[in-house]
Every structure is written in C-alpha cells, then in structure tokens.
Design a protein around this motif. Structure first.
Motif, PDB file in Angstrom:
ATOM      1  N   HIS A 173       1.222  11.297   0.432  1.00 33.42           N
ATOM      2  CA  HIS A 173       2.457  12.126   0.193  1.00 33.42           C
ATOM      3  C   HIS A 173       3.012  12.890   1.358  1.00 33.42           C
ATOM      4  CE1 HIS A 173       2.483  11.295  -4.211  1.00 33.42           C
ATOM      5  NE2 HIS A 173       0.962  11.542  -4.175  1.00 33.42           N
TER       6      HIS A 173
ATOM      7  N   ARG B  75       0.806  -1.312   0.006  1.00 29.98           N
ATOM      8  CA  ARG B  75       0.140   0.125  -0.064  1.00 29.98           C
ATOM      9  C   ARG B  75       0.913   1.387   0.092  1.00 29.98           C
ATOM     10  NH1 ARG B  75      -4.303   1.805   4.661  1.00 29.98           N
ATOM     11  NH2 ARG B  75      -5.340   3.459   3.715  1.00 29.98           N
ATOM     12  N   ALA B  76       0.609   2.240  -1.001  1.00 33.51           N
ATOM     13  CA  ALA B  76       1.449   3.566  -1.097  1.00 33.51           C
ATOM     14  C   ALA B  76       1.026   4.382  -0.028  1.00 33.51           C
ATOM     15  CB  ALA B  76       1.030   4.168  -2.497  1.00 33.51           C
ATOM     16  N   TRP B  77       1.866   4.840   0.635  1.00 34.46           N
ATOM     17  CA  TRP B  77       1.704   6.030   1.606  1.00 34.46           C
ATOM     18  C   TRP B  77       1.396   7.040   1.164  1.00 34.46           C
ATOM     19  CZ3 TRP B  77       6.817   5.494   5.185  1.00 34.46           C
ATOM     20  CH2 TRP B  77       6.784   4.151   5.847  1.00 34.46           C
TER      21      TRP B  77
ATOM     22  N   VAL C 246       2.886  11.505   4.458  1.00 37.58           N
ATOM     23  CA  VAL C 246       3.811  10.742   5.310  1.00 37.58           C
ATOM     24  C   VAL C 246       5.071  10.620   4.858  1.00 37.58           C
ATOM     25  CG1 VAL C 246       3.641   8.290   6.110  1.00 37.58           C
ATOM     26  CG2 VAL C 246       1.654   9.696   6.076  1.00 37.58           C
ATOM     27  N   VAL C 247       5.025  10.306   3.342  1.00 36.45           N
ATOM     28  CA  VAL C 247       6.356  10.285   2.822  1.00 36.45           C
ATOM     29  C   VAL C 247       7.447  11.665   2.964  1.00 36.45           C
ATOM     30  CG1 VAL C 247       7.706  10.020   0.536  1.00 36.45           C
ATOM     31  CG2 VAL C 247       5.533   8.750   0.877  1.00 36.45           C
ATOM     32  N   GLY C 248       6.768  12.707   2.901  1.00 39.60           N
ATOM     33  CA  GLY C 248       7.540  13.794   3.248  1.00 39.60           C
ATOM     34  C   GLY C 248       7.850  13.885   4.670  1.00 39.60           C
TER      35      GLY C 248
ATOM     36  N   ALA D   4       8.484  11.422   6.618  1.00 42.75           N
ATOM     37  CA  ALA D   4       9.685  10.418   6.494  1.00 42.75           C
ATOM     38  C   ALA D   4      10.862  10.860   6.027  1.00 42.75           C
ATOM     39  CB  ALA D   4       9.185   9.239   6.055  1.00 42.75           C
ATOM     40  N   GLN D   5      10.905  11.686   4.839  1.00 43.95           N
ATOM     41  CA  GLN D   5      12.178  12.119   4.386  1.00 43.95           C
ATOM     42  C   GLN D   5      12.851  13.387   5.337  1.00 43.95           C
ATOM     43  OE1 GLN D   5      10.742  13.670   0.522  1.00 43.95           O
ATOM     44  NE2 GLN D   5      10.908  11.735  -0.404  1.00 43.95           N
TER      45      GLN D   5
END
Length: 286
Positions: A41, A37-39, A43-45, A47-48
C-alpha cells in the motif's frame, strides 16, 4: 538373432513412449497461472502522489510556456494562492458547512423514506402493483429539471437543497429495497406461517433482515446522488454553498476560484464517501 532382439525391443520402447507422453499434459495442467504480485500500500500511495505531482508540474509548465491559456485554465500556483485567500478571508467554512448539511440531510431522509417505502410494498401485492408504475415514472423523470420548481416551492434556503437531494436518493432507495423484498425466500415465509408466526413477526424476523444488505448496498450511491442534488440546488439559487461559489466565480471569470471550489468539493466528497464506506463495512460485519 540380433534381428529378433531389435524387433522385440522396438515394441517395448513403443509401449513406454505413450506412457511418458500421457504424463506430460498432466504436468502442464498442474502449472499455476501467472498472477501479478500486488504492490504494498505504501508503494501504491507513493505512485499516486508521484502521478499527481507530475500532472501539477506539467500543468504549471504548460501555463508558463503558454502551451495553454492561463486565463481559461489558470495555473497551480495561482490556485494555491487563491485557496489560501479563500480560507483566510472568504466564507470557506460557511460554504463547506452549508453544502455538507444539505447533503447529509438529503442522504439520510431520502434513504430512510425510500427504504420504508420499499419495505411497505411487502404488505400488499395490490398496493405494490399500484405504486410501482409511479415510482418507475418518477425515476425516469430528470429530477434536476425540477430544481427550479423545487426552489420556488421551498425557497432559496437550506430546505430546497435538502428537497432536491432527497428526491434523487428516495427513488433509488425505494426500488432497491423493493428488489430485496422480492428476493425473500417463499419457502422460509411458508415455514414461518406454518410455525404460527404473525405477519408482523414474518416482517421483522425475515423480510426486514433480508432487505438490510440491499439497503446497505445503496448507501455509497446515495451519498453521491445527495451531493449532486445539493450542488444543483446551489447552482439554481442559493446564498451559500460551494455550488454557489463555483457559479459566482465562473460568472466573474475567476478561474482560480472555480478550481479552488472544485478542489474543496472533491475533498468533501471523498471524506463522505470514505465515511459511508466505513459505515457500510460496519453494518455488514454486524
């Protein structure tokens, strides 16, 4: 009587067993493959950002406890103070503008000339056969090794940096466009001629539109090559630019200033890459 009943019931169960077993593989075959499942955007930001903050913290802590030598590696706190000084008292905007101008000019000139050169090979097969070995030879030559010669010819100003950036992008654009020329459908070309079209009409209505996606696909590569050419030219000889700042800081062992210039250069490259990617998406959509 009971024995006969048992013997008759056993084949019936045997007949039903293969039917059930035959349907089992079909049920397994219809099972969907597991898909991650794709996170979102956001959440991805996050995490980065967390990863970057963790690396910066480890860097600062390692320099504090002397796990790494801060003289050679510097530290984030010192880099931050140098960054503020660089923009407040230094020539940050002048250097950024100088590198940006040479990169954009080399990118545009190299891409346009290379695309026109690749398109021109459609007009004559003999012309293409004569020119192609020289283009391939120019591609194989390490053009960065020619930077000192280009500096001597064009001088220490902006023209030499544009020339190096153009040399890096021109050949790639020419070869890519020529690949697009070779991909033109011969049957469609014969159809155009059979309907009475001239060579110019075939070129403008068939060949050029076919090569447009090939030219667009090379834009993101060319912007990186143009930036590399500009920085190398500033390394060799320049009075301004981020490459010149990096060379000066490294010669005086100002490691914090080196990291500042690299950081600013990274942000500049990301901005140009995102801009060219947006331009590519717009051109493909239209």
């Amino acid at each position: 009587m009971s024995l006969a009943y048992v013997s008759n019931s056993q084949p019936s169960r045997a007949r039903h067993a293969p039917a059930n077993s035959a349907h089992a593989p079909d049920k397994r075959a219809r099972r969907r493959l597991p898909v991650a499942r794709a996170w979102p955007h956001a959440v991805v930001g996050l995490a980065q950002i967390a990863l970057l903050a963790g690396l910066v913290f480890l860097w600062e802590y390692a320099a504090e406890v002397r796990a790494i030598d801060p003289f050679f590696w510097s530290r984030p706190s010192a880099i931050w103070m140098t960054l503020l000084t660089f923009f407040a008292e230094g020539n940050a905007l002048v250097d950024i503008g100088y590198t940006f101008r040479s990169t954009i000019m080399g990118f545009v000139i190299g891409t346009l000339i290379g695309a026109l050169l690749g398109l021109s090979m459609w007009w004559s097969r003999n012309y293409a056969m004569i020119l192609q070995p020289y283009i391939i030879c120019l591609e194989s030559i390490p053009k960065l090794a020619l930077a000192p010669l280009i500096i001597l010819v064009f001088g220490m100003g902006l023209a030499s940096k544009v020339a190096i950036a153009t040399a890096l992008t021109l050949v790639v654009s020419a070869l890519t466009t020529y690949s697009g020329v070779q991909s033109v459908d011969k049957d469609q070309e014969r159809l155009f001629y059979s309907l009475g079209a001239s060579r110019w009409q075939v070129f403008t209505k068939l060949v050029a539109p076919t090569c447009v996606p090939w030219i667009i696909s090379i834009l993101r590569v060319n912007i990186g090559l143009a930036l590399t050419g500009s920085i190398v030219g500033e390394f060799v000889a320049s009075q301004h630019g981020l490459g010149r700042t990096i060379l000066y800081a490294s010669s005086t062992y100002e490691i914090s200033l080196v990291w500042v210039a690299v950081l600013v250069l990274s942000v500049l490259s990301i901005i140009m890459y995102v801009s060219v990617s947006w331009l590519e998406s717009v051109l493909k959509r239209n």
